[in-house]
Motif scaffolding. Structure first.
Motif, mmCIF file in Angstrom:
data_model
loop_
_atom_site.group_PDB
_atom_site.id
_atom_site.type_symbol
_atom_site.label_atom_id
_atom_site.label_comp_id
_atom_site.label_asym_id
_atom_site.label_seq_id
_atom_site.Cartn_x
_atom_site.Cartn_y
_atom_site.Cartn_z
ATOM 1 N N ALA A 111 0.797 -1.454 0.204
ATOM 2 C CA ALA A 111 0.093 0.012 0.300
ATOM 3 C C ALA A 111 0.750 0.701 0.141
ATOM 4 N N SER A 112 2.272 1.494 0.279
ATOM 5 C CA SER A 112 2.679 2.337 0.418
ATOM 6 C C SER A 112 3.685 2.219 -0.811
ATOM 7 N N THR A 113 4.408 1.391 -1.523
ATOM 8 C CA THR A 113 5.324 0.593 -2.724
ATOM 9 C C THR A 113 4.778 0.462 -4.105
ATOM 10 N N GLY A 114 4.236 -0.776 -3.948
ATOM 11 C CA GLY A 114 3.390 -1.335 -4.796
ATOM 12 C C GLY A 114 4.509 -1.827 -6.226
ATOM 13 N N ILE A 115 5.908 -1.970 -4.809
ATOM 14 C CA ILE A 115 7.190 -2.323 -6.206
ATOM 15 C C ILE A 115 7.333 -3.858 -5.443
ATOM 16 N N VAL A 116 7.776 -5.062 -6.240
ATOM 17 C CA VAL A 116 7.382 -6.297 -6.257
ATOM 18 C C VAL A 116 9.005 -6.682 -5.403
ATOM 19 N N LEU A 377 -3.114 -12.026 -13.091
ATOM 20 C CA LEU A 377 -1.091 -11.709 -12.851
ATOM 21 C C LEU A 377 -0.311 -12.002 -11.837
ATOM 22 N N GLN A 378 -1.254 -11.987 -10.528
ATOM 23 C CA GLN A 378 -0.211 -11.751 -9.087
ATOM 24 C C GLN A 378 0.498 -13.222 -9.233
ATOM 25 N N THR A 379 -0.790 -14.392 -9.811
ATOM 26 C CA THR A 379 -0.133 -15.542 -9.294
ATOM 27 C C THR A 379 1.052 -15.648 -10.903
ATOM 28 N N SER A 380 1.680 -15.169 -11.826
ATOM 29 C CA SER A 380 2.487 -14.881 -12.682
ATOM 30 C C SER A 380 3.873 -14.653 -11.787
ATOM 31 N N PHE A 381 3.630 -14.400 -10.302
ATOM 32 C CA PHE A 381 4.879 -14.043 -10.156
ATOM 33 C C PHE A 381 5.540 -15.785 -8.657
ATOM 34 N N LEU A 382 4.169 -16.581 -8.890
ATOM 35 C CA LEU A 382 4.770 -17.370 -8.243
ATOM 36 C C LEU A 382 4.947 -18.764 -8.339
ATOM 37 N N THR A 383 4.236 -18.710 -9.868
ATOM 38 C CA THR A 383 4.613 -19.768 -10.704
ATOM 39 C C THR A 383 5.888 -19.928 -11.516
ATOM 40 N N PRO A 384 6.908 -21.330 -11.637
ATOM 41 C CA PRO A 384 7.400 -21.324 -12.003
ATOM 42 C C PRO A 384 6.847 -21.572 -13.276
ATOM 43 N N SER A 389 8.938 -13.559 -8.262
ATOM 44 C CA SER A 389 9.569 -13.479 -6.680
ATOM 45 C C SER A 389 10.366 -14.744 -6.201
ATOM 46 N N LEU A 390 9.756 -15.764 -6.756
ATOM 47 C CA LEU A 390 10.549 -16.982 -6.390
ATOM 48 C C LEU A 390 11.883 -16.408 -6.701
ATOM 49 N N PHE A 391 12.414 -15.521 -7.877
ATOM 50 C CA PHE A 391 13.434 -15.336 -8.539
ATOM 51 C C PHE A 391 14.520 -14.401 -7.599
#
Length: 435
Positions: A111-116, A377-384, A389-391
């Motif tokens: 809520a204060s950055t938005g940068i994953v 799209l949020q799942t795209s950061f977690l799916t191999p 996000s995993l990297f």
């Protein structure tokens, strides 16, 4: 007859080249320009220059570099460390309390950055060694950190929502408002899962010791709590409050947030010329990447529509007898699968512009569609294999954390995201509640 399917061939070729590792912006732009020159002539691209200038004059997109600047500057301020330390002691005596504190801090940073990337790296460096030291299972610890870091995709202010607002041609302020309830629900579902796991398997999520808790609360704890919470909440209120109250547009609020982030970093005595230069360089790099892809996508969209690609898709859907709901599920499935292989920015600029006119023709609320796509799209950061996000987390994790543990850890959180996506499909009021 073959020419009728040329737009679909172009679409497939773009995906294939991206999967082979060619740069997205130049693949989109280059293929489109070559195809346009073969089928039409150089004068056709006068329309492209008009579209690019239209993009450059899009006031909403100015929010992208401003929100990116705000997020990177806050990463340098040290507030995340202070927040995590304070929250871990507030919830530490509860089984699973450290993991819950990571989720809540992830939500606040979103809520204060938005940068994953910044959120995952910061929490990975600070909280992962502590969680492992306290006896947390590697799967739960890594899954919690990776998934909490992706909350910036759906909790406003989110760069994803800004880009979706531009592509769908809907109000970014409305998207921010609509995303608030799903974002809070997702945080609640994460916490609920952690509490269940801590109850079923206490050894995987132990509480901190009474001695550690007493040591924290005995040394100026009240001042620490106030300091850790007041500054981030002030920034959140300035940015989101000004948007929701109608005082400022998202772009103006982003400028306020960028200035506020500078002030907060200065208040932590972390602001200097080197930090400012580093933040501006990273912001310029990320912004250029986004806008180069946007220009490539604009070229692709122009040629694709000139070839009648949108009409071919619309006719195919009509002839197939797909209902609006079935078409929606098809698009969401395509986005979900694409998220395994390509970045969310590429999905927004390649798939969404093709589907958006069809959704609009079917009379489907594009705000609702925007939130569904953002959640997807949020799942795209977690799916191999290409979950960023995993990297990020693997890059800062201790050597004993194996890739298999990381993958197993995120599975329950991906399932939670898909469940929430299903709830928002079944109950659209979740999105329209605050509108």
């Amino acid at each position: 007859m073959i020419l009728d399917y040329l737009p679909l061939f172009l679409f497939a070729l773009v995906f294939i080249l991206i999967l082979f590792g060619y740069p997205v912006a130049f693949t989109l732009g280059g293929l489109s320009v070559i195809t346009g020159l073969i089928l039409y002539d150089i004068d056709f691209f006068y329309l492209l220059s008009l579209r690019i200038f239209g993009t450059m004059h899009n006031f909403v997109l100015v929010a992208v570099p401003l929100f990116v600047f705000m997020g990177i500057m806050l990463e340098k301020s040290g507030l995340a460390e202070s927040l995590l330390e304070t929250m871990s002691h507030l919830f530490g005596r509860l089984k699973g309390g450290l993991a819950i504190s990571v989720v809540i801090v992830g939500g606040m940073l979103a809520a204060s950055t938005g940068i994953v990337g910044a959120t995952v790296i910061t929490m990975g460096l600070i909280s992962l060694p502590t969680m492992l030291k306290k006896g947390y299972s590697p799967e739960l610890a890594t899954g919690t950190i990776a998934s909490s870091g992706t909350l910036g995709q759906i909790i406003p202010p989110s760069v994803v929502l800004v880009l979706l607002g531009s592509v769908l041609n809907v109000s970014v302020g409305d998207l921010f408002t609509a995303a608030l309830v799903p974002g809070i629900l997702l945080v609640g579902m994460y916490i609920g899962y952690i509490l269940v796991i801590a109850h079923l398997n206490p050894a995987s999520a132990p509480a901190i010791t009474a001695e550690e808790s007493a040591a924290f609360w005995s040394t100026g704890s009240t001042k620490k709590v106030i300091h850790a919470f007041v500054l981030p909440f002030t920034l959140i209120l300035l940015v989101l409050g000004s948007i929701f109250l109608g005082i400022a547009s998202p772009t103006e609020a982003a400028a306020v947030g960028a200035l506020g982030a500078i002030a907060l970093t200065a208040s932590q005595k972390k602001l200097n010329f080197e930090i400012l230069k580093e933040v501006m360089r990273d912001t310029t790099f990320l912004t250029c990447m986004v806008f180069m892809i946007l220009i490539g996508a604009t070229s692709f969209s122009l040629v694709f529509r000139a070839m009648g690609g949108d009409k071919i898709l619309a006719d195919a859907i009509t002839q197939a007898g797909l209902s609006p709901n079935l078409f929606l599920l098809t698009v969401l499935l395509v986005v979900f699968i694409a998220g395994f292989f390509i970045d969310f920015i590429e999905i927004i600029f390649i798939i969404v512009p093709v589907a958006a006119p069809i959704f609009s023709a079917m009379g489907i609320d594009l705000i609702w569609i925007g939130i569904l796509i953002a959640l997807n799209l949020q799942t795209s950061f977690l799916t191999p294999p290409f979950g960023f996000s995993l990297f990020y987390l693997k890059g800062v994790a201790p050597p004993e954390i194996r890739t298999g543990q990381l993958y197993r850890g995120i599975i329950p959180f991906v399932i939670i995201q898909v469940v929430l996506l299903g709830l928002v499909i079944l109950f659209p009021e979740i999105v329209s509640f605050l509108l």
